[in-house]
Scaffold this active site. Structure first.
Site, PDB file in Angstrom:
ATOM      1  N   ALA A  71       0.835  -1.205   0.000  1.00 38.99           N
ATOM      2  CA  ALA A  71       0.000   0.000   0.000  1.00 38.99           C
ATOM      3  C   ALA A  71       0.868   1.252   0.000  1.00 38.99           C
ATOM      4  O   ALA A  71       1.982   1.269   0.535  1.00 38.99           O
ATOM      5  CB  ALA A  71      -0.916   0.001   1.218  1.00 38.99           C
ATOM      6  N   GLY A 116       0.856  -5.606   0.797  1.00 43.41           N
ATOM      7  CA  GLY A 116      -0.091  -5.750  -0.304  1.00 43.41           C
ATOM      8  C   GLY A 116       0.546  -6.216  -1.597  1.00 43.41           C
ATOM      9  O   GLY A 116      -0.113  -6.835  -2.422  1.00 43.41           O
ATOM     10  N   GLU A 119       0.590  -9.828  -1.265  1.00 42.69           N
ATOM     11  CA  GLU A 119      -0.798 -10.302  -1.349  1.00 42.69           C
ATOM     12  C   GLU A 119      -1.274 -10.376  -2.798  1.00 42.69           C
ATOM     13  O   GLU A 119      -2.042 -11.280  -3.157  1.00 42.69           O
ATOM     14  CB  GLU A 119      -1.709  -9.403  -0.515  1.00 42.69           C
ATOM     15  CG  GLU A 119      -1.514  -9.617   0.986  1.00 42.69           C
ATOM     16  CD  GLU A 119      -2.296  -8.648   1.829  1.00 42.69           C
ATOM     17  OE1 GLU A 119      -3.052  -9.105   2.706  1.00 42.69           O
ATOM     18  OE2 GLU A 119      -2.165  -7.414   1.635  1.00 42.69           O
ATOM     19  N   GLU A 139       2.560  -6.035   7.959  1.00 42.12           N
ATOM     20  CA  GLU A 139       1.534  -5.067   8.347  1.00 42.12           C
ATOM     21  C   GLU A 139       1.437  -4.803   9.849  1.00 42.12           C
ATOM     22  O   GLU A 139       1.189  -3.668  10.267  1.00 42.12           O
ATOM     23  CB  GLU A 139       0.160  -5.512   7.806  1.00 42.12           C
ATOM     24  CG  GLU A 139      -0.040  -5.257   6.325  1.00 42.12           C
ATOM     25  CD  GLU A 139       0.456  -6.379   5.432  1.00 42.12           C
ATOM     26  OE1 GLU A 139       0.103  -6.396   4.245  1.00 42.12           O
ATOM     27  OE2 GLU A 139       1.197  -7.258   5.927  1.00 42.12           O
TER      28      GLU A 139
END
Length: 265
Positions: A71, A116, A119, A139
């Site tokens: 992110a 992310g 991910e 995270e």
């Protein structure tokens, strides 16, 4: 290879016959996923999901030292709580867009694939990495949790306890350990992740597109079910292909000792 179709400023789709390459292209930010980039990933995936000529999708990066660093925390730092709430559906749509693509997907990972970014790779069916790859879900070290599917996808790859250790410690893994633990599937030569992922996708794409999509559906829907329920999922997927044009062509081509010409229906 056809030209590149752009989705916003930071995402492109390139065609290699029946393989579609979904390109993360925000090099100035190491592909950090901003709101605009998330929206573009979602739009590209929606277009690919409807593309009957795309038999396999390969997720790649244009940045030399990163697949995706996750992110965009600089953008996030500027958000009010209300803005963060409003942005959440856009962010989720990017990750679920990749996860729910109906055809097989392959991630080509080099350099940093963190949070992310990892991910997005986990949302793919297979992950090809080179020795520069560094992966992890850090995270909790910044006060959140993996929110792009990581808490659900990682244990499906490596088991509950291993996933807990990796998520709770927020540690990064280099390519060798990532391969050993099953966080990536193939380790290839340095700088060869994209080439090898496209080659793998090409081998997959030689098979029936109807069969590939049905096999992926059975694998995804059957995971976690008890054996009897899983076999029912498999039977439903088999029935969806048993009377298809691809099945008829595949059997005919086998008997005639020729390469199938898949109708894709």
């Amino acid at each position: 290879m056809g030209g590149e179709q752009r989705f916003g400023e930071f995402v492109g789709v390139r065609r290699h016959a029946y393989v579609a390459e979904l390109v993360l292209d925000r090099p100035k930010a190491m592909n950090a996923v901003s709101t605009d980039m998330a929206r573009s990933i979602g739009a590209a995936c929606a277009a690919l999901a409807d593309d009957r000529d795309a038999r396999v999708v390969v997720l790649t990066s244009t940045h030399e030292r990163a697949f995706c660093v996750g992110a965009d925390l600089k953008e996030r730092n500027s958000f009010t709580d209300a803005e963060l709430v409003r942005q959440r559906p856009t962010a989720r749509a990017a990750y679920t867009g990749v996860l729910e693509l109906p055809m097989p997907t392959v991630a080509a990972v080099h350099g940093f694939a963190l949070g992310g970014g990892f991910e997005l790779a986990l949302a793919c069916d297979l992950i090809v990495a080179d020795p520069t790859a560094v992966v992890g879900l850090p995270e909790v070290s910044v006060g959140v949790i993996p929110g792009g599917g990581g808490t659900q996808l990682l244990p499906r790859r490596v088991g509950a306890a291993r996933a807990a250790e990796l998520i709770f410690t927020a540690r990064r893994l280099e390519a060798g350990e990532a391969r050993e633990l099953g966080l990536v599937d193939q380790l290839v030569g340095e700088g060869e992740d994209r080439t090898e992922a496209l080659a793998l996708a090409g081998r997959i794409a030689a098979n029936s597109p109807v069969g590939l999509r049905a096999a992926k559906r059975a694998l995804r829907l059957g995971h976690g079910l008890d054996l009897r329920a899983g076999l029912e999922v498999e039977d439903a997927a088999w029935r969806s292909v048993a009377f298809s044009g691809d099945r008829a062509e595949g059997v005919a081509a086998f008997n005639e000792k020729r390469t199938p010409q898949w109708p894709g229906e």
